[in-house]
Design a protein around this motif. Structure first.
Motif, PDB file in Angstrom:
ATOM      1  N   CYS A 112      28.711  -5.324  -6.269  1.00  8.11           N
ATOM      2  CA  CYS A 112      28.672  -5.886  -4.899  1.00  8.11           C
ATOM      3  C   CYS A 112      30.047  -6.096  -4.332  1.00  8.11           C
ATOM      4  O   CYS A 112      30.868  -6.398  -4.905  1.00  8.11           O
ATOM      5  CB  CYS A 112      28.133  -7.187  -4.899  1.00  8.11           C
ATOM      6  SG  CYS A 112      27.997  -8.216  -3.346  1.00  8.11           S
ATOM      7  N   CYS A 157      26.457 -11.734   2.136  1.00 10.35           N
ATOM      8  CA  CYS A 157      26.087 -10.505   1.881  1.00 10.35           C
ATOM      9  C   CYS A 157      26.110  -9.665   3.049  1.00 10.35           C
ATOM     10  O   CYS A 157      25.728 -10.174   4.094  1.00 10.35           O
ATOM     11  CB  CYS A 157      24.591 -10.752   1.495  1.00 10.35           C
ATOM     12  SG  CYS A 157      23.634  -9.219   1.122  1.00 10.35           S
ATOM     13  N   THR A 212      24.423  -4.066   1.591  1.00  9.22           N
ATOM     14  CA  THR A 212      24.497  -2.731   1.211  1.00  9.22           C
ATOM     15  C   THR A 212      23.537  -2.113   0.319  1.00  9.22           C
ATOM     16  O   THR A 212      23.111  -1.010  -0.032  1.00  9.22           O
ATOM     17  CB  THR A 212      25.969  -2.617   0.370  1.00  9.22           C
ATOM     18  OG1 THR A 212      25.732  -3.343  -0.824  1.00  9.22           O
ATOM     19  CG2 THR A 212      26.933  -3.058   0.880  1.00  9.22           C
ATOM     20  N   CYS A 267      23.241  -3.575  -5.170  1.00  9.21           N
ATOM     21  CA  CYS A 267      22.918  -4.440  -6.176  1.00  9.21           C
ATOM     22  C   CYS A 267      21.490  -4.155  -6.900  1.00  9.21           C
ATOM     23  O   CYS A 267      21.225  -4.163  -7.764  1.00  9.21           O
ATOM     24  CB  CYS A 267      23.122  -5.834  -5.833  1.00  9.21           C
ATOM     25  SG  CYS A 267      22.343  -6.246  -4.285  1.00  9.21           S
TER      26      CYS A 267
HETATM   27  S1  SF4 Z   1      23.276  -6.173  -0.925  1.00  8.30           S
HETATM   28 FE1  SF4 Z   1      23.808  -6.657  -2.778  1.00  8.30          FE
HETATM   29  S2  SF4 Z   1      25.495  -5.653  -3.261  1.00  8.30           S
HETATM   30 FE2  SF4 Z   1      25.371  -5.402  -0.936  1.00  8.30          FE
HETATM   31  S3  SF4 Z   1      26.714  -6.924  -0.102  1.00  8.30           S
HETATM   32 FE3  SF4 Z   1      24.715  -7.843  -0.424  1.00  8.30          FE
HETATM   33  S4  SF4 Z   1      24.696  -8.712  -2.746  1.00  8.30           S
HETATM   34 FE4  SF4 Z   1      26.407  -7.377  -2.412  1.00  8.30          FE
END
Ligand code: SF4
Ligand SMILES: Nc1nc2c(c(=O)[nH]1)N[C@H]1C(S)=C(S)[C@@H](COP(=O)(O)OP(=O)(O)OC[C@H]3O[C@@H](n4cnc5c(=O)[nH]c(N)nc54)[C@H](O)[C@@H]3O)O[C@H]1N2
Ligand SMILES: Nc1nc2c(c(=O)[nH]1)N[C@H]1C(S)=C(S)[C@@H](COP(=O)(O)OP(=O)(O)OC[C@H]3O[C@@H](n4cnc5c(=O)[nH]c(N)nc54)[C@H](O)[C@@H]3O)O[C@H]1N2
Ligand code: SF4
Ligand code: SF4
Ligand code: SF4
Ligand code: SF4
Ligand SMILES: [Mo]
Lengths: 451, 714, 233
Positions: C86, C106, C109, C112
């Motif tokens: 992340c 968050c 993306t 994760c």
């Molecule tokens: S989607 Fe997952 S990896 Fe991406 S910013 Fe959010 S928590 Fe982080």
């Protein structure tokens, strides 16, 4: 052996598009702008409605967005990397090719770097990946390959712009000298007071040399890091040590193909038949052939080890590609990246401009599919098979995929209007060099090929 | 301390409030009824104990409210049925209360019948309209033609309806199914016992189940699931072994150690074959024999293997295991085979013994029923005959939806001159009504629920309003009381003030009977009851000695009445209650629509299960649209290739295919009820299935390799 | 470090021999944690959210076929692969062993989710939609997630906080029964147990030592904090 044409003719030929463009140019600009506008519209719709308007789902959380990202970053390796390698190795035939290549890099990078942003769930917060002191009291997570991406791509983009710009300076000065009014002032400013003194030449050459050396590891690192977005993840058929070189090779592969295509188009459109000659396509075709073999070797190694290892989770992905739902795409990819280009490029007779263009078109398509097949089948087959899924793109993703191609054309069209696409001074310099080396080397001076 | 012991401990001494706060809700208060505004603290949680009314098991719930909104339903840890647990359907209760498709005020029809055009009216007008209608009919001397169709469960509203009819002078009380709670009543029948028995699964060591889906539906899903947990793993007890006989692998069958896909309808033969082995091998000394030795011989596993499709060796092994087990127990799911199954229990002598079957001398009568009018007619089955021309001039409907459950009656119902519905939802029947007087949801109502079939306790759970009515609705009992007042000469008033008063009077009966709440006065009792939500009393069990079981009436087994050509209808259809949507009552709850079916993972729709081999023979692939036809009707739904079903059987859940039941249920899936005759749940029907062209919507949450491979094989 | 040792280390044990696959836990989690109904269309597109799900696997072939159920929720891996990837620290590890998710950090993306071997991360492709007045049933202790962020099982962090607060108020250490997540509370067979695995006397610690104990995809080295008890010894 071709004689050195008159300076005036070179200038006229190479600056033609800068001075005057025809209806074709306007048509290209308008059409590509419209297509690109459709992508902007799609993105606006996405911003308004949410990324749910894409076809991504659970478990396929990444699909066309990241495919395009990897694809365009790959394409970007055409230029800077190839031109730098050719420069560093002193390949003389490079001269009319380098700028064309470097411009591809910059534009492809600009496009590629957009995708990680537009694919975000909250795209307007992309700047949270930028390290700056903020109210969240947080730096980005330097353990995340996405953060590495951010730095790698920015470095590469900056480097590539500089690398494109430096050799442009004498040509900018040339245009400055040939124009008047506002234009003169703009080019004057851009050419940074270039006068063509010995000292300036020496410094320029030195700077270009340094940049060429520096940009090579940067370029290699960029696609390696892009590959690590996948290879660092413990997903079947992602978690692979050869992904770095595999991606770099793939990038150069698709980059050369893109370069060949761009050159063919420019050659036709700008009537540069005398400058971009069959010999260039021949050489690039040979490079492409080499890359095709390397690509095949990597792909073979990658799939063989997976198959031989026979781990269920890996095999689920493997099977889906080789014989399952994704097999039509898989075999198209193999055909496009190997079985079509290989014979064309291996047989000297077929390695013509037309031949290399066909091979390159196949490679570009094949490499786009490769990116897709690296991403989607793996995500569609998580380890706990209860969660297997499928993916189907929506019109939004499709417009966001086609749009950037138009954007690329648009940027290129504008570029040729503003700058000579063949480096005028480098081209001229080629004759000087060839004279010097004429007696020494048996080889023909590539800048003025004999045919 | 173990959780269970902890709960037991607290249930002896503590009140609900301390127990709740012990469960990790610090500032909780368990409080009765409504707090006056000046005492109400915003931001504080107020908990109310009540009962889950989504199925008839009667689990205890506690409901958290804050800012006068109900925001969580949890199992009542003090409740002996569910001991703090709550099934998926119980969790969805707030979607009944806050369902956007609830009828928000009384309505009167303005357009054509069935056009769905209604106008909002006031409660005064609604009650007046209904009263006028009833007075008018009475004046014509046709009081007996006013019929009341009512759901199966005892309730305050049902009591009020009975009073209303008797005061008005009609005995036309109907139910939609006439079956009540099927499993429960068939048990009572077969044992000739006072009420549904209790099966001590928790303490059994060997469980033989004949199609009883005790983990999903059956008598009391949560109670028996808790028992199953202990059956599997309880300290100081060996892991129980579980054999399940069913033509299709239900979720219950999936949890068995051994699944026996016997031919549908042959359960009884399987049970008899086991008996036969026990007798012929002398596995149990002096085991009572059900039939004459000669006739028993005809059930030998070797002779019945053909009919049951279970190899004789398997039956012999199971018979031996069953007889040798420390605490064997047999349970069953269909009325026909019940006697043969229960006889297995008699043979091993497990009546009223740990791990066995507990029968009750007499049931503890629901005190609400003690408040019945003297002349309560037994409810009749609503069928064609009942609806013959002119028989019914006005139909009042509460908690029933015959147009959905018995679609063949639709035209007859449409022909009734006047229909009033008390439904909270615009279901298929209510859609046809002239007048709609929407009921409160169970979370806004007063009632008393009896939990069926506990070991040695009578369990009564209070239903109390946890919030004020969300919309302009009224509990049907209260409406009927008001209506009786409005009827004037046409009827004497119902002898209650309100639904709350009905429940208070019933509670007073409970107080008289002693039980788990000690209180000096009725008022004190009431306070404690409201706080705890549950009352339990001892029930004497029947002595086993004088318990004889009637000989099985195998010969008169319930057979398919329509003559069907087996080659035309090569399959047997099993229609079963959807584990989330039941018979369709819960189809309007979006949470339950989105719950993946545990076996097929399908959500938001219907499906037909078919064995992959059988499907391959018919060119049916997973997800294909198929048409299932029986002599009664046909439906279309996507096929699910289901590896755990007999190749000669297809199965389909009830629950979907509503044409009118709110946005979540309407126009979704197919109504399997139209494939069978209204009647017993275990009725089986011959059917055929064919692939047809057209798109099918099959939405799954998850899948697995197996299904994928099948798809590829095609 | 010593402070960390004093913190409870949350863990869950799921007895697969008890679990029947009834999905009461699934529903309980949804109502406790304000998981909105995705609706038919979004469900068809793989966007319905279940922080805990019951996976069903068939083994064998008719008639010798068996079904296996396995409730899967976030395993709260001690070595959580979702965390390092992340870029904005929206998912991170707490000192109580929780894999926490900070919705407003968050950026979506979804990396994760790709790197979670258990596929337990769910993305809000659109904002959650509640047909009024269904929204009145929302749990006021749990935030409703906005569009474009990741979510997943939190081990019912709101209940953990409440339990810890209560223990603190009473001036004692946390003990069994203080924290009962919604799924555990509703489980119809008592297949699930939750508690502090760092406390040797807790039920989870005892069960985790059972001969039937195993962890899911153990070979990946993620060190899950959810421990499964196999059907047979
Ligand atoms: S989607 Fe997952 S990896 Fe991406 S910013 Fe959010 S928590 Fe982080
Ligand atoms: N989840 C849930 N629970 C409920 C209800 C609900 O709607 N939903 N409703 C409640 C009510 S009102 C009732 S009456 C009960 C009903 O609950 P059950 O008595 O369990 O009845 P069904 O659910 O219809 O299950 C019948 C099962 O028997 C199988 N079957 C069908 N025909 C045959 C046959 O010939 N032989 C054998 N061996 N098996 C056969 C079917 O496959 C099906 O799995 O459940 C109660 N509990
Ligand atoms: N063929 C076949 N027939 C069967 C069965 C079978 O398995 N197969 N099963 C039988 C069994 S076991 C049963 S229990 C019956 C069930 O049959 P019914 O009792 O007819 O059940 P539903 O169709 O669910 O009718 C209940 C209706 O009440 C309305 N309702 C919902 N909530 C409320 C409320 O709060 N107040 C009021 N007033 N109304 C409300 C809803 O509109 C709902 O449609 O079916 C029986 N019939
Ligand atoms: S078993 Fe029935 S009464 Fe109990 S919680 Fe489930 S639906 Fe409610
Ligand atoms: S199960 Fe997945 S989401 Fe949960 S901690 Fe592990 S990797 Fe992260
Ligand atoms: S622990 Fe809480 S958040 Fe996690 S699955 Fe259970 S109920 Fe959901
Ligand atoms: S509630 Fe319990 S028994 Fe039911 S599926 Fe969840 S873990 Fe299994
Ligand atoms: Mo029923």
């Amino acid at each position: 052996m071709q004689d050195r044409p008159a300076d005036a003719k070179i200038n006229a030929d190479l600056l033609r598009s800068v001075v005057k463009v025809g209806r074709g140019w306007y048509a290209t600009v308008i059409i590509s702008a419209l297509v690109f506008a459709s992508a902007i519209g799609a993105f606006g719709y996405q911003l308004y409605s949410g990324i749910g308007v894409w076809g991504i789902n659970r478990p396929v959380m990444w699909a066309l967005g990241i495919t395009n990202f990897v694809f365009w970053i790959g394409i970007s390796h055409a230029g800077t990397l190839i031109s730098a390698i050719l420069r560093v190795t002193g390949a003389e035939w490079r001269r009319p090719v380098t700028r064309c290549a470097e411009a591809i890099t910059v534009f492809a990078l600009m496009i590629g770097a957009m995708f990680p942003i537009i694919h975000l769930g909250r795209p307007l917060l992309f700047y949270w990946l930028v390290p700056y002191p903020n109210e969240r009291g947080l730096w980005p997570n330097f353990r995340s390959p996405l953060t590495w991406d951010f730095f790698a791509i920015n470095t590469y983009l900056t480097g590539s712009i500089i690398y494109l710009y430096l050799p442009l300076i004498p040509d900018l000065a040339l245009i400055r000298d040939k124009s008047r009014g506002l234009r003169r002032r703009i080019y004057g400013a851009l050419s940074l007071g270039w006068r063509g003194t010995e000292l300036q030449w020496a410094r320029l050459e030195k700077a270009v040399q340094i940049m060429a050396v520096v940009i090579i590891p940067v370029a290699v690192s960029v696609h390696t890091i892009v590959s690590w977005d996948f290879a660092m993840a413990i997903r079947p058929m992602w978690h692979s040590t050869i992904f770095g070189p595999y991606f770099v090779a793939g990038a150069i592969f698709s980059g050369i193909a893109a370069l060949i295509l761009a050159m063919a188009v420019i050659r036709r459109a700008l009537h540069l038949e005398d400058y971009l000659r069959p010999i260039h396509f021949n050489y690039l075709g040979l490079l492409l052939l080499t890359m095709s073999l390397i690509w095949f070797y990597f792909t073979f190694a990658e799939y063989l080890t997976t198959w031989y290892g026979n781990e269920p989770a890996e095999m689920a992905v493997f099977n889906s590609k080789v014989s399952g739902a994704y097999s039509p795409m898989f075999w198209t990819m193999v055909a496009c990246c190997f079985f079509i280009p290989f014979p064309i490029l291996a047989i000297k007779k077929l390695r013509t401009i037309k031949g290399t263009v066909i091979a390159s078109a196949a490679v570009v398509v094949g490499m786009w599919i490769e990116r897709f097949l690296i991403i989607v089948p793996t995500l569609a087959h998580p380890r706990l098979s209860f969660n297997w899924g499928t993916y189907r793109p929506t019109w939004v993703e499709i417009l966001l995929t086609t749009g950037p191609f138009a954007y690329f054309v648009l940027l290129y069209a504008i570029f040729v209007k503003l700058f000579p696409i063949v480096a005028v001074w480098e081209y001229k310099e080629g004759f000087a060099v060839s004279k010097r080396t004429d007696s020494a080397s048996a080889g023909e001076p590539a800048a003025a090929p004999a045919d | 301390m173990k959780r269970r012991e902890f709960i037991k401990l607290t249930s002896v001494g503590a009140t609900g409030a301390t127990l709740l706060s012990a469960c990790g809700h610090p500032e909780n208060k368990l409080i009765p009824v409504f707090i006056p505004d000046n005492e109400y603290v915003p931001g504080l949680d107020y908990w109310k104990a009540s009962v889950c009314a989504i199925c008839s098991a009667g689990c205890g719930i506690v409901v958290r409210t804050r800012e006068r909104k109900a925001n969580k339903i949890e199992g009542n840890p003090l409740h002996p049925v569910n001991r703090g647990a709550l099934c998926a359907r119980g969790q969805a209760g707030l979607q009944v209360l806050y369902n956007p498709d609830r009828i928000r005020s009384p309505l009167k029809r303005t357009g054509e019948r069935g056009s769905g055009q209604f106008a909002e009216i006031s409660w005064d007008e609604a009650i007046r309209t209904l009263a006028e209608k009833l007075r008018e009919i009475k004046a014509q001397g046709r009081a007996a033609s006013v019929a009341f169709l009512i759901g199966n469960r005892a309730s305050a509203s049902r009591l009020a309806a009975e009073h209303l009819l008797s005061a008005y002078g009609s005995d036309a009380l109907y139910t939609a199914s006439g079956s009540g709670d099927l499993a429960a009543s068939s048990y009572a029948m077969s044992y000739q016992s006072a009420g549904p028995p209790f099966f001590d699964i928790a303490n059994a060591t060997y469980l033989l189940s004949f199609g009883a889906r005790f983990l999903e539906t059956w008598l009391s899903p949560v109670m028996y699931s808790l028992a199953y947990g202990e059956f599997r793993r309880a300290s100081g007890k060996a892991r129980g072994k579980f054999i399940h006989v069913e033509p299709r692998m239900s979720l219950t069958a999936a949890n068995a150690d051994e699944w026996l896909p016997a031919r549908p309808g042959s359960e009884e033969l399987v049970a008899m074959a086991i008996s036969q082995v026990i007798v012929r091998e002398g596995l149990i000394k002096d085991a009572p024999v059900l039939a004459s030795a000669a006739s028993l011989d005809s059930y030998a596993p070797e002779k019945t293997a053909e009919q049951t499709d279970i190899p004789a060796e398997k039956i012999i092994r199971i018979a031996r295991e069953f007889a040798a087990a420390e605490r064997p127990l047999a349970i069953g799911g269909g009325a026909e085979s019940m006697q043969a199954i229960n006889h297995l229990n008699t043979m091993v002598g497990n009546l009223n013994k740990p791990g066995g079957v507990f029968l009750h001398e007499k049931t503890f009568l629901n005190p609400v029923e003690t408040l019945r009018p003297d002349t309560t007619p037994a409810p009749k089955m609503l069928n064609e005959a009942a609806l013959e021309n002119g028989h019914v001039s006005a139909l009042l409907i509460h908690e029933a939806n015959p147009v959905y459950t018995a679609a063949r009656l639709t035209d007859k119902i449409k022909a009734i001159p006047f229909i009033a519905s008390f439904s909270s939802f615009m279901d298929e029947t209510t859609q046809l009504a002239d007048l709609i007087l929407p009921d409160n949801s169970y979370l806004e109502s007063w009632d008393l629920r009896v939990a069926p079939g506990l070991k040695d306790e009578a369990v009564f759970t209070l239903m109390q309003p946890v919030v004020k009515p969300e919309f302009d609705t009224r509990q049907t009992a209260d409406v009927l009381i008001a209506l009786s007042r409005e009827l004037g000469d046409a009827a004497r008033p119902i002898p209650f003030e309100s639904s709350e008063q009905i429940v208070r009077r019933a509670a007073a009966e409970l107080h008289k009977a002693g039980g788990s709440i000690n209180a000096a006065s009725d008022e004190e009792f009431w306070k404690a009851f409201v706080e705890r939500g549950v009352w339990t009393g001892r029930l004497a069990t029947e002595s086993s000695a004088d318990k004889t079981i009637a000989a099985p009436a195998i010969e008169q087994r319930n057979q398919e009445t329509v003559n069907v050509n087996e080659s035309e209808y090569p399959f047997t259809l099993l229609a079963y209650e959807h584990s989330m949507l039941g018979l369709g009552e819960q189809a309007n709850l979006p949470l339950l629509q989105e719950m993946p079916d545990p076996m097929t993972s399908v959500m938001w729709g219907s499906w037909v299960e078919i064995n992959p081999k059988a499907a391959a023979g018919l060119g049916i692939a997973d997800g294909d649209l198929v048409e299932v036809a029986t002599p009664h009707g046909s439906v279309r739904a996507p096929a699910v290739l289901y590896p755990a079903i007999r190749p000669d059987v297809i199965a389909m859940p009830f629950g979907q295919g509503h044409t009118s039941y709110g946005r979540y249920a309407s126009a979704r899936g197919a109504n399997a009820l139209s494939l069978i005759n209204l009647g017993m749940a275990l009725e089986t029907v011959r059917a055929k299935i064919a692939k047809i062209s057209g798109g099918a919507k099959l939405i799954r949450f998850g899948t697995d390799e197996w299904e994928r491979m099948e798809k590829k094989q095609r | 470090m010593s402070e960390q040792q004093n913190k409870p280390q949350w863990a869950m044990v799921i007895d697969l021999d008890r679990c029947t696959g009834c999905e009461a836990c699934v529903a309980a989690c949804r109502v406790e944690n304000n998981i909105a109904v995705a609706g038919e269309d979004q469900s068809a597109r793989g966007r319905s959210i279940n922080w805990i799900r019951v996976e069903r696997y068939f083994e064998g072939e008719y008639p010798n076929i068996r079904a296996r159920f396995m409730p899967v929720l976030c395993q709260h891996c001690e070595e959580a692969p979702c965390e390092p990837v992340c870029p904005v620290y929206a998912t991170y590890h707490t000192d109580e062993g929780l894999n926490a998710q900070i919705y407003n950090r968050c950026v979506g993306t979804r990396y994760c989710a790709n790197n979670c071997p258990y596929t337990v991360r769910f993305f809000n492709f659109f904002g959650s939609k509640w047909d009024a007045p269904l929204d009145k049933a929302q749990n006021p202790e749990v935030s409703v997630r906005t569009r474009g962020v990741m979510e997943k099982c939190t081990f019912c962090i709101q209940r953990i906080r409440a339990g810890e607060e209560k223990a603190k108020d009473e001036g004692r250490a946390i003990r069994d029964g203080d924290v009962v997540p919604a799924c555990v509370q509703s489980c119809t067979t008592r297949a699930m147990t939750f508690g502090n695995i760092a406390d040797e006397t807790s039920e989870v610690a005892r069960l985790a030592k059972s001969g039937r104990a195993m962890r899911l995809l153990e070979e990946l080295g993620t060190k899950p904090r959810v421990i499964y008890l196999n059907k047979s010894d």
